[in-house]
Structures are given as structure tokens and as C-alpha cells.
Design an enzyme around this catalytic site. Structure first.
Site, PDB file in Angstrom:
ATOM      1  N   ARG A  51       0.867  -1.172   0.000  1.00 13.54           N
ATOM      2  CA  ARG A  51       0.000   0.000   0.000  1.00 13.54           C
ATOM      3  C   ARG A  51       0.910   1.230   0.000  1.00 13.54           C
ATOM      4  O   ARG A  51       2.030   1.185   0.527  1.00 13.54           O
ATOM      5  CB  ARG A  51      -0.901   0.016   1.236  1.00 13.54           C
ATOM      6  CG  ARG A  51      -1.817  -1.189   1.371  1.00 13.54           C
ATOM      7  CD  ARG A  51      -2.601  -1.128   2.664  1.00 13.54           C
ATOM      8  NE  ARG A  51      -3.524  -2.256   2.813  1.00 13.54           N
ATOM      9  CZ  ARG A  51      -3.241  -3.387   3.450  1.00 13.54           C
ATOM     10  NH1 ARG A  51      -2.053  -3.544   4.019  1.00 13.54           N
ATOM     11  NH2 ARG A  51      -4.137  -4.359   3.532  1.00 13.54           N
ATOM     12  N   LYS A 107      -1.963  -2.491   7.947  1.00 19.00           N
ATOM     13  CA  LYS A 107      -3.181  -2.081   8.642  1.00 19.00           C
ATOM     14  C   LYS A 107      -3.281  -2.788   9.990  1.00 19.00           C
ATOM     15  O   LYS A 107      -2.936  -3.957  10.108  1.00 19.00           O
ATOM     16  CB  LYS A 107      -4.409  -2.415   7.793  1.00 19.00           C
ATOM     17  CG  LYS A 107      -4.638  -1.459   6.642  1.00 19.00           C
ATOM     18  CD  LYS A 107      -5.961  -1.772   5.964  1.00 19.00           C
ATOM     19  CE  LYS A 107      -6.283  -0.743   4.883  1.00 19.00           C
ATOM     20  NZ  LYS A 107      -7.575  -1.025   4.233  1.00 19.00           N
ATOM     21  N   ARG A 140      -0.795  -2.009  -6.993  1.00 17.07           N
ATOM     22  CA  ARG A 140      -1.070  -3.116  -6.062  1.00 17.07           C
ATOM     23  C   ARG A 140      -2.011  -4.130  -6.734  1.00 17.07           C
ATOM     24  O   ARG A 140      -1.794  -5.346  -6.633  1.00 17.07           O
ATOM     25  CB  ARG A 140      -1.689  -2.546  -4.786  1.00 17.07           C
ATOM     26  CG  ARG A 140      -2.010  -3.554  -3.692  1.00 17.07           C
ATOM     27  CD  ARG A 140      -2.366  -2.754  -2.425  1.00 17.07           C
ATOM     28  NE  ARG A 140      -3.128  -3.516  -1.448  1.00 17.07           N
ATOM     29  CZ  ARG A 140      -2.602  -4.302  -0.517  1.00 17.07           C
ATOM     30  NH1 ARG A 140      -1.292  -4.465  -0.448  1.00 17.07           N
ATOM     31  NH2 ARG A 140      -3.365  -4.934   0.357  1.00 17.07           N
ATOM     32  N   HIS A 161      -3.767  -9.098   3.523  1.00 15.47           N
ATOM     33  CA  HIS A 161      -5.206  -9.155   3.751  1.00 15.47           C
ATOM     34  C   HIS A 161      -5.516 -10.064   4.941  1.00 15.47           C
ATOM     35  O   HIS A 161      -4.985 -11.164   5.041  1.00 15.47           O
ATOM     36  CB  HIS A 161      -5.937  -9.706   2.517  1.00 15.47           C
ATOM     37  CG  HIS A 161      -6.047  -8.728   1.395  1.00 15.47           C
ATOM     38  ND1 HIS A 161      -6.312  -9.093   0.081  1.00 15.47           N
ATOM     39  CD2 HIS A 161      -5.940  -7.373   1.374  1.00 15.47           C
ATOM     40  CE1 HIS A 161      -6.365  -8.019  -0.681  1.00 15.47           C
ATOM     41  NE2 HIS A 161      -6.138  -6.968   0.077  1.00 15.47           N
ATOM     42  N   HIS A 192      -2.536   2.362  -5.842  1.00 15.45           N
ATOM     43  CA  HIS A 192      -3.313   1.157  -5.570  1.00 15.45           C
ATOM     44  C   HIS A 192      -3.501   0.328  -6.843  1.00 15.45           C
ATOM     45  O   HIS A 192      -3.670  -0.896  -6.774  1.00 15.45           O
ATOM     46  CB  HIS A 192      -4.671   1.524  -4.972  1.00 15.45           C
ATOM     47  CG  HIS A 192      -5.121   0.560  -3.928  1.00 15.45           C
ATOM     48  ND1 HIS A 192      -4.497   0.448  -2.689  1.00 15.45           N
ATOM     49  CD2 HIS A 192      -6.107  -0.374  -3.917  1.00 15.45           C
ATOM     50  CE1 HIS A 192      -5.101  -0.488  -1.979  1.00 15.45           C
ATOM     51  NE2 HIS A 192      -6.070  -1.006  -2.707  1.00 15.45           N
ATOM     52  N   TYR A 243      -9.742 -10.633  -7.037  1.00 15.74           N
ATOM     53  CA  TYR A 243      -8.800 -10.722  -8.150  1.00 15.74           C
ATOM     54  C   TYR A 243      -9.049 -11.950  -9.012  1.00 15.74           C
ATOM     55  O   TYR A 243      -8.623 -11.999 -10.167  1.00 15.74           O
ATOM     56  CB  TYR A 243      -7.357 -10.731  -7.626  1.00 15.74           C
ATOM     57  CG  TYR A 243      -6.973  -9.439  -6.955  1.00 15.74           C
ATOM     58  CD1 TYR A 243      -6.754  -8.282  -7.698  1.00 15.74           C
ATOM     59  CD2 TYR A 243      -6.870  -9.354  -5.574  1.00 15.74           C
ATOM     60  CE1 TYR A 243      -6.428  -7.083  -7.081  1.00 15.74           C
ATOM     61  CE2 TYR A 243      -6.549  -8.164  -4.944  1.00 15.74           C
ATOM     62  CZ  TYR A 243      -6.327  -7.039  -5.707  1.00 15.74           C
ATOM     63  OH  TYR A 243      -6.020  -5.855  -5.092  1.00 15.74           O
TER      64      TYR A 243
END
Length: 303
Positions: free
Chosen positions: A151, A175, A252, A275, A249, A284
Site C-alpha cells: 500500500r 493495517k 497493487r 489481507h 493502488h 482478483y
């Protein structure tokens, strides 16, 4: 008095988000924007305390949002934020019920992630001047983003010592302050080494406050921001004569899509992207299914 009481409860909620939930500043800022919007609605309707909000209040609030033609994504975000606030207040015994608990979140269609084709990636990376200081830096940033799927916030937080050239990895704090090690490809490592040995040293010399530990520096020798990286990418796209909307992004998305197109396991890609849930990575597969169908139609004798 009532407004002060509400603000104290919001402060407690923010502390909970920071300490217990490990939410990022960006996430907390969005929560506060949504809560403030609801507070305005309460004030307009003479509702002074969170305690006196009812399901009827919530329905009226949502009706005003729909009347103002807010996007479904915006409404869903507000419901989610306020539901979390009331869940916290209920846990702390500050309210007797969560009026948002039974609220229906509008269904949002999943948007397929956009990505670059491999030829476009090659065109982008061939547009750099290897002798230019800022080009060296910009190439290192873009190579790293494409190579690792970071990110943009994770990229900007990197320090020099987070890159391990001996084993080809980067240490990332993602995150929720979750830590992970991500492999970095040879092209990105070469670009990073070139940037560190040459351009970064020159940029440090422009700093008036001494060397900064950040890996990526601006032209004044200070740390590079998320916004700066977005501007860099926009300029690079223009210079490479690529006609597309581009964001960090999207690199990414490109990282994940190219891995899956070339046979990578979905769970491995999930780990690389950082994730928490596989469902976040599964979007995806919709992109790669198009490629699978294309291959099938071209090569199956009775397609």
C-alpha cells in the site's frame, strides 16, 4: 452540556479504536466525519444525546441521505461507523440499545480492480532517466510497489533498515499495525540499491535538519508523503505516454493480478498483500477468470 457529554463519549470511542482495534488514523478520521454528520442531524431534530436516538431517528436520517442522493457506498460507510459507535456505547453501558443494529446496509456491487498489462508496465519503467536524481528515486518507488504490492502508506512508512538486500525482503507494518515480511524482486532491489547509493545520498545533503530515517525522501531531504507518491505516479504516466488513470493502488492490483495470472496460489497472494480475510483477495479471481476463458477459447479444439 449535552454536546460536551457526546464529545466525551466520542473521545472514549476514538481511544477504543486506537488501543483495542489498532485502527489507522485514516480510518479514525473517516469514523469521525461520519459521526459528526449524524450529530448535525441530531441537532437539527432537537435530539441532544446518543441515549435518546431511536430506530425511527435512524430511519429518518437514512431517508435524508437518500434524498440528498448520497452514493450507496457513502451510506453504507456511515451505517457501519455509527453501528460500531453504538456497539461500543452499549458495551460500556452508555446506551440501552443499538438503534443501528437492525439497519439494512445497502448492497454494493463489487467493482473489479483495474490493472496494467505487462506491456504497459514495461513501457512505464523504460521511461526513466537513470542519471537523474529524482528519476532514480521514482523508479525505486514504482519498482517496489509493483514488486511487492505494498500500500502507498506502507511504502512511505519504510525506513532504510527495513530493506534486507541479503535475502531480498522488506519489513512492513500494515493495517492494524500487523507486521509482515514481503519478498522483493531483483529489478526492484537493483533500483533501490541504485537510489540508496546515489540519489538518496544527494537528497540527504539538501536537508536542513540532518539525515531522516525514511527510505524515500523528497527534494528537500524530508520524508515523502502518500500524496507526493500519487503525484509522482501521475507525472510518470504522462511521461511514459500512457493514457490511463493511475494510482499507487492500481500497481497493487497489478501486482496481485499478474501473480495469479502466472499461477500463484490465492492464499500466498493474500499473505503478500497483508489481507486479513481471503474474501478481500478473491476479487482478483474475477479478473483472472477472464484470462482463463480467453486461453480456453483460443486453445481448446472444441471451444
Amino acid at each position: 452540556m449535552e454536546d460536551t457529554s457526546n464529545r466525551m463519549l466520542i473521545d472514549d470511542f476514538v481511544f477504543y479504536l486506537q488501543v483495542e482495534k489498532n485502527c489507522s488514523k485514516h480510518t479514525i478520521d473517516n469514523y469521525l466525519l461520519d459521526i459528526d454528520d449524524f450529530l448535525k442531524h441530531m441537532k437539527e431534530n432537537n435530539i441532544e444525546e446518543f441515549l435518546t436516538v431511536t430506530y425511527h431517528t435512524v430511519r429518518h436520517y437514512l431517508t435524508t441521505l437518500y434524498d440528498k442522493q448520497y452514493a450507496r457506498t457513502s451510506i453504507a460507510r456511515r451505517i457501519s461507523a455509527l453501528r460500531s459507535l453504538y456497539r461500543f456505547l452499549l458495551r460500556e453501558g452508555k446506551v440501552n440499545e443499538n438503534p443501528f443494529a437492525a439497519t439494512h446496509i445497502p448492497k454494493i456491487g463489487k467493482r473489479l480492480p483495474t490493472f496494467m498489462y505487462e506491456q504497459e508496465v514495461e513501457q512505464l519503467f523504460s521511461s526513466f532517466d537513470e542519471e537523474n536524481v529524482l528519476d532514480q528515486r521514482d523508479k525505486a518507488i514504482l519498482e517496489l510497489l509493483y514488486s511487492s504490492g505494498l500500500r502507498v502508506s506502507e511504502c512511505c512508512q519504510l525506513k532504510l533498515e527495513d530493506i534486507d538486500f541479503s535475502i531480498g525482503t522488506v519489513f512492513v507494518i500494515g493495517k492494524g499495525k500487523k507486521e509482515r515480511y514481503v519478498p522483493v524482486g531483483s529489478y526492484a532491489l537493483d533500483a533501490l540499491q541504485n537510489y540508496i547509493d546515489d540519489a538518496r545520498t544527494q537528497l540527504i545533503g539538501k536537508s536542513k535538519t540532518g539525515p531522516h530515517p525514511a527510505l524515500f525522501l523528497n527534494f528537500r531531504g524530508g520524508p515523502l508523503t502518500d500524496r507526493s507518491v500519487r503525484e509522482i505516479l501521475k507525472k510518470r504516466i504522462e511521461k511514459a505516454s500512457l493514457t490511463m488513470h493511475m494510482s499507487p493502488h492500481k500497481l497493487r492490483h497489478t501486482f496481485a493480478t499478474h501473480l495469479l495470472n502466472n499461477g500463484a496460489d490465492l492464499r500466498v497472494v493474500q499473505e503478500l498483500l497483508g489481507h486479513s480475510h481471503l474474501s478481500s483477495t478473491q476479487i482478483y479471481t474475477h479478473v483472472t477468470k477472464d484470462r482463463l476463458k480467453d486461453v480456453y477459447m483460443k486453445h481448446h479444439p472444441r471451444a
